[in-house]
Design a protein around this motif. Structure first.
Motif, short mmCIF file in Angstrom:
data_model
loop_
_atom_site.label_atom_id
_atom_site.label_comp_id
_atom_site.label_asym_id
_atom_site.label_seq_id
_atom_site.Cartn_x
_atom_site.Cartn_y
_atom_site.Cartn_z
N PHE A 83 0.83 -1.20 0.00
CA PHE A 83 0.00 0.00 0.00
C PHE A 83 0.87 1.26 0.00
CE2 PHE A 83 -2.32 3.33 2.32
CZ PHE A 83 -3.44 3.45 1.50
N ILE A 84 1.94 1.23 0.78
CA ILE A 84 2.87 2.37 0.79
C ILE A 84 3.50 2.55 -0.59
CG2 ILE A 84 5.04 3.22 1.74
CD1 ILE A 84 4.30 1.88 4.36
N ARG A 85 3.93 1.45 -1.17
CA ARG A 85 4.61 1.50 -2.48
C ARG A 85 3.68 1.99 -3.59
NH1 ARG A 85 5.49 -4.28 -4.43
NH2 ARG A 85 3.25 -3.94 -4.80
N ASP A 86 2.46 1.49 -3.61
CA ASP A 86 1.56 1.74 -4.75
C ASP A 86 0.68 2.97 -4.57
OD1 ASP A 86 2.61 -0.59 -5.77
OD2 ASP A 86 0.96 -1.85 -5.08
N GLU A 87 0.37 3.34 -3.32
CA GLU A 87 -0.60 4.41 -3.09
C GLU A 87 0.00 5.64 -2.42
OE1 GLU A 87 -3.58 4.31 -4.26
OE2 GLU A 87 -3.60 2.22 -4.91
N LEU A 88 0.82 5.45 -1.40
CA LEU A 88 1.29 6.59 -0.61
C LEU A 88 2.50 7.27 -1.23
CD1 LEU A 88 0.82 5.30 3.06
CD2 LEU A 88 -0.70 6.76 1.70
N ARG A 91 2.19 9.60 -4.10
CA ARG A 91 1.59 10.88 -3.72
C ARG A 91 2.48 11.66 -2.75
NH1 ARG A 91 -2.39 7.21 -4.65
NH2 ARG A 91 -4.27 7.93 -5.76
N PHE A 92 3.73 11.19 -2.60
CA PHE A 92 4.71 11.82 -1.72
C PHE A 92 4.20 11.88 -0.28
CE2 PHE A 92 5.46 13.48 -5.97
CZ PHE A 92 6.81 13.19 -6.12
N ARG A 93 3.60 10.78 0.16
CA ARG A 93 3.10 10.66 1.53
C ARG A 93 3.65 9.39 2.16
NH1 ARG A 93 -1.23 13.73 3.18
NH2 ARG A 93 -1.62 12.14 4.76
N LEU A 94 3.74 9.40 3.49
CA LEU A 94 4.12 8.20 4.23
C LEU A 94 2.95 7.62 5.01
CD1 LEU A 94 7.59 9.30 5.67
CD2 LEU A 94 7.13 7.91 3.64
#
Length: 418
Positions: A83-88, A91-94
């Motif tokens: 989810f971090i790799r593909d979505e966050l 969008r330059f978010r953690l």
């Protein structure tokens, strides 16, 4: 009348197979001969401990198969790094909201994000935007270490291995498994650094490395964090934090005595908290004990500046966690009240498959001997570990029931004893 034998002929000896054709010793043999016996012993104990842990956690080469880990809560973590790799990260978010479980929840607002970022880094290599920031920092540190003539070949080899893992993409399932067992595998090295950085003479650092094995294979708890059973049940972030904390303790003991190493100590303290907040509390307890053992203006200044820098480095995640703490759920764990059992003999544990192995009573007796030796030779590390064990034991007894479950104190209490 016989002629005298020339001296050169009399001293001639058969050629040494280790020497070259011209009689000169090969460079490899010359290098090996210059390595002291103490280095060989330390390398054998530390390296042997690492290889033993790796052998245990890699049955039938499982770490190098394209499967995803499961067991306990570990299966739930398979979702997060993806989810971090593909979505966050795109969008330059953690952290961010996800519509998945529980009709949606705030992903990584209340759970440590750095271990999951490490999975992403191992998985995609240079493709992750995270490494655009991290790689220059790693390159700068690596360059300084490689230019430093005092840097050993073990450190250079470790840097090469870490760079290879970060650069080369790895299958997602393998990346998950590697990061999961990473804290266990590096634990002996972290223990060695604790002893070496704190100034223990030979064979102290090698023994602090070996002393992490009873903790890793402690069979008295299975979900509290740090040992093998807890890690395989999903608490791998806690284990990574313990390894970072051990290095911090060594840096902290050395820093209070010499005034050096603020930056490294601050980085390791921040990393400890970003891997798991509960282990950061242990680091703070050890710091308070160390400062109380030898209070001075210089020591207080070192601790204050190091703590401030560590706090600023981790503020991007810790401050939002603190601001939004009212939204934290309560796990409703009941306080453990069998104080004598958990702190002294472990005769009454939470489940039938848990056991007092290794025997805690023996470990406590050996720890008392270690404290006496520390007093005799004025080794601050022994004072820090003993004082931390006492304070953690008191906290286990007197901590009121609430969100902070007193059972989570036990791993660091046992670690201090070992």
């Amino acid at each position: 009348m016989s002629q005298p034998v020339p001296e050169a002929a009399a001293e001639a000896a058969p050629p040494n197979p280790e020497d070259g054709a011209d009689g000169a010793t090969s460079p490899l043999v010359a290098i090996l001969r210059r390595i002291p016996l103490t280095t060989w012993v330390t390398g054998f104990l530390v390296g042997g401990s690492v290889l033993f842990v790796l052998w245990v956690v890699n049955p039938d080469g499982l770490l190098f198969t394209r499967s995803t880990p499961t067991g306990g809560d570990l299966g739930a973590h398979v979702w997060g790094p993806a989810f971090i790799r593909d979505e966050l990260l795109p969008r330059f978010r953690l952290t961010g909201w996800t519509p998945d479980w529980y009709a949606g929840f705030p992903a990584y607002h209340f759970y440590m994000v750095v271990p999951m970022l490490l999975v992403v880094a191992v998985d995609v290599g240079l493709a992750t935007p995270l490494l655009v920031v991290v790689l220059p920092a790693i390159g700068l540190v690596a360059t300084r270490l490689l230019r430093n003539r005092s840097t050993g070949w073990i450190t250079r080899l470790a840097l090469l291995g870490a760079a290879t893992v970060l650069v080369v993409p790895v299958h997602y399932g393998m990346a998950l498994k590697w990061v999961t067992i990473g804290g266990l595998v590096v634990m002996p090295v972290a223990g060695w650094l604790t002893g070496r950085l704190s100034g223990l003479p030979f064979p102290g650092p090698a023994l602090t490395a070996v002393a992490t094995l009873p903790f890793v294979f402690d069979r008295s708890f299975n979900i509290m964090g740090g040992n093998l059973m807890s890690t395989m049940a999903g608490e791998f972030a806690f284990t990574l934090a313990v390894a970072a904390c051990l290095v911090y303790i060594g840096l902290m003991v050395r820093g209070l005595e010499t005034g050096r190493g603020r930056a490294a100590a601050a980085a390791m303290l921040a990393l400890t908290g970003l891997c798991h907040l509960l282990v950061a509390f242990y680091a703070l307890v050890a710091s308070a004990v160390a400062l109380a053992m030898r209070p001075s203006r210089e020591a207080f200044r070192w601790m204050l500046t190091t703590g401030l820098v560590a706090g600023l480095c981790s503020a991007f995640w810790v401050l939002p966690f603190w601001w939004q703490r009212d939204h934290l759920n309560d796990m409703s764990w009941h306080k453990l009240t069998r104080f004598r059992s958990y702190l002294l003999d472990r005769d009454q544990l939470a489940a039938d498959f848990l056991t007092n192995d290794p025997p805690l009573q023996v470990a406590i007796l050996v720890a008392i001997v270690g404290l006496v030796v520390s007093i005799a030779f004025r080794r601050r590390l022994g004072f820090v570990l003993a004082g931390s064990a006492v304070l953690l034991g008191l906290a286990f007894v007197h901590l009121p029931e609430g969100r902070l479950y007193n059972g989570r104190i036990l791993p660091t209490y046992y670690l201090s004893i070992y």
